[in-house]
Design a protein around this motif. Structure first.
Motif, mmCIF file in Angstrom:
data_model
loop_
_atom_site.group_PDB
_atom_site.id
_atom_site.type_symbol
_atom_site.label_atom_id
_atom_site.label_comp_id
_atom_site.label_asym_id
_atom_site.label_seq_id
_atom_site.Cartn_x
_atom_site.Cartn_y
_atom_site.Cartn_z
ATOM 1 N N CYS A 65 45.523 33.466 -9.782
ATOM 2 C CA CYS A 65 44.699 33.573 -10.988
ATOM 3 C C CYS A 65 43.245 33.297 -10.657
ATOM 4 O O CYS A 65 42.911 32.209 -10.167
ATOM 5 N N GLU A 74 40.635 36.719 -15.141
ATOM 6 C CA GLU A 74 40.135 36.384 -16.469
ATOM 7 C C GLU A 74 38.613 36.318 -16.436
ATOM 8 O O GLU A 74 38.028 35.864 -15.456
ATOM 9 N N ASP A 108 42.303 41.110 -16.847
ATOM 10 C CA ASP A 108 43.534 40.951 -17.619
ATOM 11 C C ASP A 108 43.268 40.241 -18.951
ATOM 12 O O ASP A 108 44.046 40.389 -19.896
ATOM 13 N N ASP A 135 46.050 38.335 -8.520
ATOM 14 C CA ASP A 135 47.100 38.905 -9.367
ATOM 15 C C ASP A 135 46.647 38.982 -10.820
ATOM 16 O O ASP A 135 46.992 39.927 -11.533
ATOM 17 N N ARG A 136 45.897 37.976 -11.252
ATOM 18 C CA ARG A 136 45.390 37.924 -12.629
ATOM 19 C C ARG A 136 43.904 37.596 -12.584
ATOM 20 O O ARG A 136 43.480 36.718 -11.830
#
Length: 310
Positions: A145, A168, A187, A165-166
């Motif tokens: 993340c 923000e 995301d 993977d993610r």
């Protein structure tokens, strides 16, 4: 530009203000100020008009008059969406604030969003996203993340998307977030004020603390003076072992931070090192480099790659 910056609500005052702007753009700030004063006689409660008058007076070398006009701006606009308090600090009439008014920063970037990338990348040779992404890539890590603080229009997002993977992104300006969303690389995107303490910033839910193993802040911290709130947020966001990569404008050997004529803050390496130590973050790499141009001149910056120990 937004209507609060353009219209006084009086047709004659607006016409005089338009002529004043043309005079200033033509290199006649004294004449522009005289015409702007006439406009303000018609609409004396026009905060944006007082701010424009102040800038004309400042360019005309009439410092005392500019200070008085900036004071009037602030009295009429306590939220200070024009940054009059910053101008007063630069003119020596007030102490340098620890941070600019949040409404000023939000308005600045809401107004700037549509032309932000063209101005910054094409005209000012802005290179922080690529340089910061290169630092992140040097770790050879893949992150579960990543959180991009002050993501703006999302210039850093495409540079680091492949290693997370993610992803923000958070920013104070809704218009900048809308531009970031168009890139379709984040995301999750949300509004947040980095000048606030973590429990007030809207960034956190109890279950989401310490969720990021990468935190980035590209060309964001220059819109804050005192960086304590940012490092407190990073401390809350970063998981054990997380990498943190960010940039500042270089204040040289001043030992702290100062407000530049650009209305951005510059921070010294010594000041940032002090905060990193205070928040238990270890330095992995420091790179001094040119981060953009301003008025045709290079702006010196410092890139930091740090980590939160396991």
């Amino acid at each position: 530009m937004q209507s609060h910056q353009l219209s006084s609500g009086d047709v004659i005052a607006d016409r005089r203000a338009d002529y004043a702007r043309m005079l200033e753009e033509g290199g006649e700030p004294e004449a522009a100020a005289e015409l702007m004063e006439q406009a303000l006689e018609l609409v004396p409660t026009w905060a944006a008009g007082w701010y424009r008058l102040a800038t004309y007076l400042e360019k005309a070398g009439r410092g005392e008059g500019a200070i008085e006009a900036y004071r009037r701006t602030l009295a009429l606009d306590p939220d200070d969406i024009f940054g009059a308090a910053l101008k007063l600090a630069l003119l020596g009439d007030a102490a340098t604030p620890d941070r600019p008014p949040s409404r000023y920063v939000e308005r600045l970037f809401d107004d700037y969003a549509d032309r932000f990338e063209t101005s910054l990348v094409e005209k000012l040779d802005y290179s922080v996203p690529q340089k910061l992404a290169s630092l992140v890539a040097s770790t050879s890590r893949h992150y579960a993340c990543a959180v991009d603080l002050g993501c703006g229009t999302g210039l850093l997002g495409p540079e680091i998307r492949a290693c997370a993977d993610r992803l923000e992104g958070f920013d104070l300006s809704q218009n900048m977030l809308a531009k970031a969303a168009e890139k379709q690389v984040y995301d999750h995107l949300a509004q947040a004020d980095l000048s606030l303490a973590p429990d007030l910033s809207g960034l956190f839910a109890a279950a989401a603390r310490h969720r990021a193993d990468l935190v980035t802040a590209a060309d964001v911290l220059m819109y804050l003076g005192n960086l304590e709130s940012v490092f407190a947020i990073i401390e809350e966001l970063a998981a054990s072992g997380a990498d943190i990569a960010f940039s500042v404008e270089d204040a040289g050997d001043s030992g702290g931070f100062h407000l530049a004529p650009s209305l951005r803050y510059a921070h010294s390496e010594a000041y940032v090192r002090l905060l990193l130590a205070r928040h238990g973050l270890e330095i992995l790499e420091i790179v001094k480099t040119v981060i953009r141009k301003d008025g045709g001149k290079p702006v010196a910056g410092i890139l930091f790659l740090t980590c939160k120990p396991t």
